[in-house]
Design a protein around this motif. Sequence first.
Motif, PDB file in Angstrom:
ATOM      1  N   SER A 214       0.828  -1.211   0.000  1.00  0.00           N
ATOM      2  CA  SER A 214       0.000   0.000   0.000  1.00  0.00           C
ATOM      3  C   SER A 214       0.860   1.256   0.000  1.00  0.00           C
ATOM      4  O   SER A 214       1.453   1.615   1.019  1.00  0.00           O
ATOM      5  CB  SER A 214      -0.896   0.025   1.242  1.00  0.00           C
ATOM      6  N   ALA A 217      -0.647   7.979  -0.733  1.00  0.00           N
ATOM      7  CA  ALA A 217      -0.743   9.080  -1.685  1.00  0.00           C
ATOM      8  C   ALA A 217      -0.819  10.418  -0.957  1.00  0.00           C
ATOM      9  O   ALA A 217      -0.426  11.455  -1.496  1.00  0.00           O
ATOM     10  CB  ALA A 217      -1.967   8.896  -2.574  1.00  0.00           C
ATOM     11  N   ARG A 229      -4.584   8.517   2.736  1.00  0.00           N
ATOM     12  CA  ARG A 229      -5.113   8.108   1.435  1.00  0.00           C
ATOM     13  C   ARG A 229      -4.066   7.275   0.699  1.00  0.00           C
ATOM     14  O   ARG A 229      -2.882   7.594   0.724  1.00  0.00           O
ATOM     15  CB  ARG A 229      -5.504   9.336   0.604  1.00  0.00           C
ATOM     16  N   GLY A 231      -2.742   5.029  -2.872  1.00  0.00           N
ATOM     17  CA  GLY A 231      -2.683   5.150  -4.320  1.00  0.00           C
ATOM     18  C   GLY A 231      -3.899   4.554  -5.015  1.00  0.00           C
ATOM     19  O   GLY A 231      -4.364   5.062  -6.037  1.00  0.00           O
ATOM     20  N   ASN A 232      -4.448   3.477  -4.438  1.00  0.00           N
ATOM     21  CA  ASN A 232      -5.566   2.802  -5.099  1.00  0.00           C
ATOM     22  C   ASN A 232      -6.925   3.419  -4.742  1.00  0.00           C
ATOM     23  O   ASN A 232      -7.970   2.855  -5.049  1.00  0.00           O
ATOM     24  CB  ASN A 232      -5.552   1.308  -4.755  1.00  0.00           C
ATOM     25  N   GLY A 233      -6.914   4.549  -4.047  1.00  0.00           N
ATOM     26  CA  GLY A 233      -8.172   5.211  -3.740  1.00  0.00           C
ATOM     27  C   GLY A 233      -8.712   4.899  -2.351  1.00  0.00           C
ATOM     28  O   GLY A 233      -9.578   5.623  -1.843  1.00  0.00           O
ATOM     29  N   ASP A 234      -8.207   3.850  -1.708  1.00  0.00           N
ATOM     30  CA  ASP A 234      -8.650   3.535  -0.335  1.00  0.00           C
ATOM     31  C   ASP A 234      -8.190   4.615   0.637  1.00  0.00           C
ATOM     32  O   ASP A 234      -7.271   5.369   0.342  1.00  0.00           O
ATOM     33  CB  ASP A 234      -7.975   2.240   0.161  1.00  0.00           C
ATOM     34  N   SER A 235      -8.793   4.617   1.819  1.00  0.00           N
ATOM     35  CA  SER A 235      -8.260   5.489   2.852  1.00  0.00           C
ATOM     36  C   SER A 235      -8.429   4.835   4.216  1.00  0.00           C
ATOM     37  O   SER A 235      -9.182   3.865   4.369  1.00  0.00           O
ATOM     38  CB  SER A 235      -8.951   6.852   2.808  1.00  0.00           C
TER      39      SER A 235
END
Lengths: 417, 106
Positions: A214, A217, A229, A231-235
């Motif tokens: 993970s 970002a 946050r 890179g894949n949009g998860d947080s």
Amino acid sequence: MSDHGMIIIGAGETGARAAAELRSLGWAGRITLIGEEAHAPYERPPLSKQMLQEEDQPSPASILLAEHTAEQRIELRKAYKAVAIDTRNHRITLNDGSSLTYERLLLATGAQPRKLASPQPGSDSPLAWTGVFYLRTYGDAVSLRERLQPRKRIAVIGGGFIGLEVAASARARGCEVTVIEAGPRILMRGVPEAIAGIVAARHQSAGVQFKLGSAIAGMSSSKEEYLIRFGNGDSLACDTIVAGIGAIPETALASESGLAVENGILVDERLATSDPDIFAAGDCCSFPHPLYGGRRIRLESWRNAQDQGTHAAGSMLGAAAAYAAVPWFWSDQYDLTLQVAGLPDAGTTTVHRSLGAKGDLFFHLTAENRLAAASGIGGPGIAKDIRLAEMIIASQAVLDAEVLTQPELKLKALLRS
Amino acid sequence: MAYEGWIAACEEEDIEEEDVIRFDYEDRTFAIYRSAKNEYFATDGYCTHEKFHLADGLVMGNYIECPKHNGRFDYTTGEAKRAPVCQALKTYPLKQESGHIWIRIN
Ligand SMILES: Cc1cc2nc3c(=O)[nH]c(=O)nc-3n(C[C@H](O)[C@H](O)[C@H](O)COP(=O)(O)OP(=O)(O)OC[C@H]3O[C@@H](n4cnc5c(N)ncnc54)[C@H](O)[C@@H]3O)c2cc1C
Ligand code: FES
């Protein structure tokens, strides 16, 4: 001219050991130990362990007894930073502008936590931004332990030893813990995958969540919480962020004084820098290791700090011996202890030896069937075999890999043969 | 037979040559050593650095090395011999009789 005799910059594990050893080797002149921190030399390993876990805040674990320091006439200058070295005139300058001259100088400046590069919320953040916590000093541990309150959500960035020890300690304090690791598994450096698997399983059974592979970002905050946050949009929402993403050797003073630096202050096998009157030891230096074909390495390990501090004292007094101690490291997480002797990545094959309920050992052999390293995980019962393996590594004996797996073989017997 | 003030700890052959075992008595714990010369010694069980039991450590000559951080003691005298230990270990008298080992802990 050299009115301050032997000067040591950095009053950590390495500096403290060097000072004590200089005296026991018979140096009768002055010994000055200069340390930026406000405390007398203390042990760092408890900072991620007992220091975070215990109900009452422990005091720093002193390395030298105060009475010994006085008795051995070690002049400790706490809370002073060395800011310059004039190698030509054998003179150092401290942050208050004063200067001291040396006969021989030891740099034992250690390392600093690597800082996160990702964008972090600024002063406009709605929740007062406490910043990312790092762990290197007693003060860092005091601030972090305040945050480890029951049910608080702690995000640990980095699945290395320090991050995992913090995770285990935070669980012991009743926190909810997530470990975020950019790599595909935890403990990518220095231990075989099988051990990383055992450690990960232990954390999972203790309730730690993992987010592997993970990349972060960015970070932001709302009124109540911080948000990491990916890179894949998860947080991930949390109350405190701690990062353990490696350490950087403290080399600024050395490089500004014109000493050679290469992944740490460059020293030879005696621990002398490119200036013959200046030595470096511990986390801050990189040195050629005779047991590994002279390969240049830098270690961040407590025993290396002790052993190199001790060795450097001899070299400062003119001894010619090469530093050849087998690297050794340990980590404690929950009831698990892990010990590594040698350099596992110098091996080409790994064989497993079960110690039953006591734990598991892994031997890392070179292409010539010499022991490059041994790693063990389990209870305190692994220690004896790791210690014996360390002696086998030092002996550079050629071994039969098959024999090592046999439970009836006593490692002590291999040393006698 | 029993001796006044002495406690039966173990049998001689319970300990391998050049090794150590743990002995617990009431709420106290000890380490009992057998040297390569087949002499027996006893010390406190826990290291003086942190609370780890020395019976998991390695015996080499007159030294016991702590399993946790490799601090070293001379188990025949209790002296601290290598960092990080700086405080001596308490030692206790032992007595051997027809294969039994007795310890005096007071
Ligand atoms: C949280 C934590 C847990 C650890 N756990 C383990 C473990 O379980 N097992 C293990 O083997 N190792 C462990 N380590 C690693 C071990 O503690 C280090 O390898 C060891 O402390 C290195 O000692 P050192 O003296 O070289 O450097 P340091 O301990 O970093 O000491 C260097 C000192 O020099 C001072 N200094 C630097 N520059 C100057 C200057 N210009 N003037 C004056 N002073 C200066 C610094 O302030 C610092 O006090 C751990 C480390 C940390 C941080
Ligand atoms: S507990 Fe024995 S050396 Fe640390």
